[in-house]
Every structure is written in structure tokens, then in C-alpha cells.
Design a protein around this motif. Sequence first.
Motif, PDB file in Angstrom:
ATOM      1  N   ALA A  54      -5.209 -11.682   4.683  1.00 65.92           N
ATOM      2  CA  ALA A  54      -5.780 -10.331   5.170  1.00 65.92           C
ATOM      3  C   ALA A  54      -4.556  -9.611   5.923  1.00 65.92           C
ATOM      4  N   VAL A  55      -3.818 -10.455   6.582  1.00 67.65           N
ATOM      5  CA  VAL A  55      -2.488  -9.886   7.192  1.00 67.65           C
ATOM      6  C   VAL A  55      -1.550  -9.338   6.072  1.00 67.65           C
ATOM      7  N   TRP A  56      -1.250  -9.968   5.077  1.00 67.87           N
ATOM      8  CA  TRP A  56      -0.359  -9.513   4.037  1.00 67.87           C
ATOM      9  C   TRP A  56      -1.001  -8.367   3.446  1.00 67.87           C
ATOM     10  N   SER A  57      -2.142  -8.483   3.074  1.00 68.80           N
ATOM     11  CA  SER A  57      -2.662  -7.185   2.514  1.00 68.80           C
ATOM     12  C   SER A  57      -2.763  -5.993   3.413  1.00 68.80           C
ATOM     13  N   TYR A  58      -2.866  -6.144   4.685  1.00 72.63           N
ATOM     14  CA  TYR A  58      -2.794  -5.093   5.875  1.00 72.63           C
ATOM     15  C   TYR A  58      -1.224  -4.587   5.712  1.00 72.63           C
ATOM     16  N   TYR A  59      -0.063  -5.477   5.921  1.00 68.32           N
ATOM     17  CA  TYR A  59       1.124  -5.154   5.731  1.00 68.32           C
ATOM     18  C   TYR A  59       1.522  -4.280   4.489  1.00 68.32           C
ATOM     19  N   ALA A  60       1.044  -4.974   3.373  1.00 68.60           N
ATOM     20  CA  ALA A  60       1.662  -4.187   2.116  1.00 68.60           C
ATOM     21  C   ALA A  60       0.727  -2.763   2.064  1.00 68.60           C
ATOM     22  N   LYS A  61      -0.520  -2.266   2.371  1.00 66.87           N
ATOM     23  CA  LYS A  61      -0.831  -1.196   2.334  1.00 66.87           C
ATOM     24  C   LYS A  61      -0.268  -0.368   3.322  1.00 66.87           C
ATOM     25  N   MET A  62      -0.038  -0.615   4.639  1.00 67.91           N
ATOM     26  CA  MET A  62       0.508   0.076   5.637  1.00 67.91           C
ATOM     27  C   MET A  62       2.062   0.489   5.362  1.00 67.91           C
ATOM     28  N   LEU A  63       2.624  -0.530   4.680  1.00 66.62           N
ATOM     29  CA  LEU A  63       4.145  -0.085   4.236  1.00 66.62           C
ATOM     30  C   LEU A  63       4.096   0.736   2.683  1.00 66.62           C
ATOM     31  N   SER A  64       2.808   0.900   2.167  1.00 66.12           N
ATOM     32  CA  SER A  64       3.037   1.913   0.986  1.00 66.12           C
ATOM     33  C   SER A  64       3.093   3.263   1.228  1.00 66.12           C
ATOM     34  N   PHE A  65       2.685   3.788   2.376  1.00 67.01           N
ATOM     35  CA  PHE A  65       2.857   5.134   2.867  1.00 67.01           C
ATOM     36  C   PHE A  65       1.895   6.047   1.950  1.00 67.01           C
ATOM     37  N   THR A  66       0.890   5.764   1.591  1.00 68.97           N
ATOM     38  CA  THR A  66       0.012   6.340   0.824  1.00 68.97           C
ATOM     39  C   THR A  66      -0.859   6.821   1.649  1.00 68.97           C
TER      40      THR A  66
END
Length: 495
Positions: A413-425
Motif C-alpha cells: 500500500a505504501v508503494w501504491s500510494y507513492y506511485a499514484k502521488m508522483l504520477s501527478f494525475t
Amino acid sequence: MLFPTATFAFFFFTVFIASWALRERMGWRKLLLLAASYVFYGWWDWRFMALLAGSTAFNYLAGLLIADSSGKLRQRVVVAAVAVNLGVLALFKYYNFFIDSLTDVLVALDWQRDLPFLEIILPIGISFFTFQGISYVIDVSRRHIPPVRSPVDLFLYISFFPQLVAGPIVRASHFLPQLERKPDLSRTALAWGLLLVLSGMLKKTVIAHYIAVDLVDPVFAQPDIAASGDLIAAHYAYAVQVYCDFSAYSDIAIGVAALLGYRFRRNFDRPFAAASLQQLWQRWHISLSTWLRDYLYRALRGDKRDAGWRMYRNIFLTMLLGGLWHGANWTFVLWGAIHGIGLGLERFVKTRWHAFKTARADATPPLPSRRPGAAQPPADTASAWAGAFTGWFVTFHLFTLSAIFFRSPDIQAVWSYYAKMLSFTGGFEALTPFLLLLTAGAVAVQFLPGNLFERAADKLCDAPAFVFGLMLGGGLVLIDIAGPEGVAPFIYFQF
């Protein structure tokens, strides 16, 4: 029994009146506060009152045995006492975590076995009263304090209800001497206590609640469908929520203790204004940070004479175990590891920078003054401000970004959060101006002078009695109007 509730208000009003009625009879007053503390703890689950009493009785006997022994026997008793305390904590808090982790390892090795799982309820506050018991027996062994001969005094120290379930971690050397003195409800203590209680109520029931319910909880519950802007806002907001929630409990605990005639030390001191990680941990959950320093870091020989890789190892291990203390989950372990690495890198950079500046100063001859006694040119304040801002910016963002580990249920869940947050979508859908104001305001007030409460309490000392009543009544009414219906448990109850 939660602090900001009508049940606790009635409970505390009764204890307050009865305790001050018995102020001339110290023995009966201690018994009253001890009984009230066990009622407070048993309100959640009366069965764990036996665990609290058993832990206290064990540490009481261990303290007497340590004081009456010497040499190797003394060391063995200390080791045994600490081991039993940690064993009880590990059983209730970490048993299933270790079994789960071992199961995963065996599955990965294709050695799957049926391991014994236990349905264990985590007692509220077990980490806090266990740490107080450990600090007591170690302080007795180090001869920092004499052993407590009165069982009532030690039972009251371990179970005193303001700090029992979520701290602060009170030292025996600070609290026990207060039990020997006749309590005095001075106007300063009254003003100080009321201000702290109102501050805690405001932070918990208004700021922490709205940030959690309207932004943090929905975003962290479904980060995959949240807009990246909301993910960015929520990770800042969660750090603020944790601070407001936990410092609120500490404020109320310290304020309630002051109203009963006892003084606790400050547990938070504007941590979001810190310009370094070391400074932040000197200001955040001070009672835990100093406990880890005095009973873990120094036990690993982490004193000022410690240098080289061993010093960095000790810093890392202290923060790693500090992370594990917060919860039985690999997310907490990694959170502690991040801060351990960060503190080590910070210490390394500061050491090298200091050595560089010293060598540079030794190699550069001083410029002669234009005339004898002439003032030296002023320091470069712009570079000093830039350095302080850079230190604050890095420290603040390391803390908020690592808080995602603190809030997420697992590593994936941590990696998913970082990935989505840094996608800037996506922009800001859940963030509102009101939530932005609460979050930014909670950080901004950290830069105000640190003695505002003391100054406000001093001003109130000369006020008439009805002013105290108006302040308390009016403050509670306003907080009740601004706050929600019902109160969520404090975050640190699970620790």
C-alpha cells in the motif's frame, strides 16, 4: 474512557473534588487516586486490570531485590526484570506479528508448517506502563533513585490515570518525589492546566477530527482512485493529524495532572519548526525520545565517546526499535529505519562540514582590522537563513513522506500510494479551503514563541475566579459547537 467525553468530565470532576478534600490526608489521597486510576483503566476492559497490577507488583519486588543485592546477582536480577517486562509486551503486542513473519519465511522456503496463532487482545497502554516499569528498575539499579518501599506509591506511579494509556512516559525520579509533598493547587497550576486542557480539546476534536474524516481517511482508504493532488495534500495532513491527535492527549494529560497538583514535563515542543532531524526528535514525543536515549541508545554504548561506525549503528538500531515500538507491522519497522538512516546521514554530514570549516579557518589567516578595536563585519545572515530553511524543508518533508509508512496497512500500500502521488494525475477533489487552512495553520503556529502558554498562564494568575470559569466554560462550549458529534479514539491508544 476517552478524555473529551461527558463520562470523563463527570469522572474527573468527582476525582478532583474528592482528592482536594483529602489534601491534608496524603495516604487516603493516594489510595483515592489509585482506585480512580484502576477504574479509569478498567472502564475499557476490567480483565486487564490484573495485568496492570501484576506488572506493577513484579517491578515493585524487582526494585527491592535489586536494591538489596550486589555484584553479579544484582546484574542478573536487572536483566531478568527487563526480560520479563519485554516478554509480556512481546506476547501481547508482537506474538502474532512474529508468527506471521515466520510463516512467510517458511512459505518462501517451501517449508510451510502449521504454527500456533493466538487470539490476543492488545491491552491499551501496555507499551507505556511497561516502559515506566523498565525505567524504574533500571534507575534503581543505576542508583539514580532509591527503591520504593511503599507499594501504594509505585502502584500509583505506574497507573496514574492522566498518563496511563497514551503517555507521556513519566520518570519515577520526577513523579515519586511529588507524592511525598503536600499538593498545592496554585493559581499558576490552575491556569496552566485549564489552558492545556482546552488546547488539547481543540486539537483533538476540531483539527485532528476534520482533517482525518474529510481528507486523510478517505484518501488513504482508496489511494488508487484518489487524485494525485489529494494524495499530496493527505500526506501532509496526516502528519498534522498525528501531531494534533497525540499532542492533544499529552496536553490534556499534563493539564489534568496539573489540576490534581502534579507537574509533568512537556512532551511536544513545536516539532514542525525543527531545522534538523535531531532537533525534531528532541521536540517530538519527548518522553519516548529521551527514554530511548537513556535506556536503549546508552545501553548500546551510544555516549559521547562513541564514534565511527558503532555510533551510526547505535543510532540506526535505536530508531529501528523505536519504530517497532509503535506497532507490530513491517511498515513501522521501515519507518524507524528511514529515520535511523536519516539521523545517521545528518550526523555524518554535520561532522564532515564542521571538520571542513575548522580546517578552512585554520588555513586562512584573519583579516587585519582597519584600526584597533574596529568591529568585525557582520555574519552572512542571508546564507544562515538559507541554511536554516533548507534544513527545515528537508526535515519536514522527510517526516511527512515517511508518515505514509506510518498510516498504510502494508508495504504494498505504501508503494501504491507513492506511485499514484508522483504520477501527478488529477488535481484537488477532497481538499477544501477549510482543510487547507487547518493543515497549514497547524504548521504555521509551530513557529510562534515556545513560551506562549507560560506567558498566558502568568497573565491569568491575577484574574478573578469567575474569569477561570468563563474561560473553561466558554472554551468548552465553543469547541463543542465547532467539533463533531462523538470522538474517535486517540491514535496512540494502539501503541
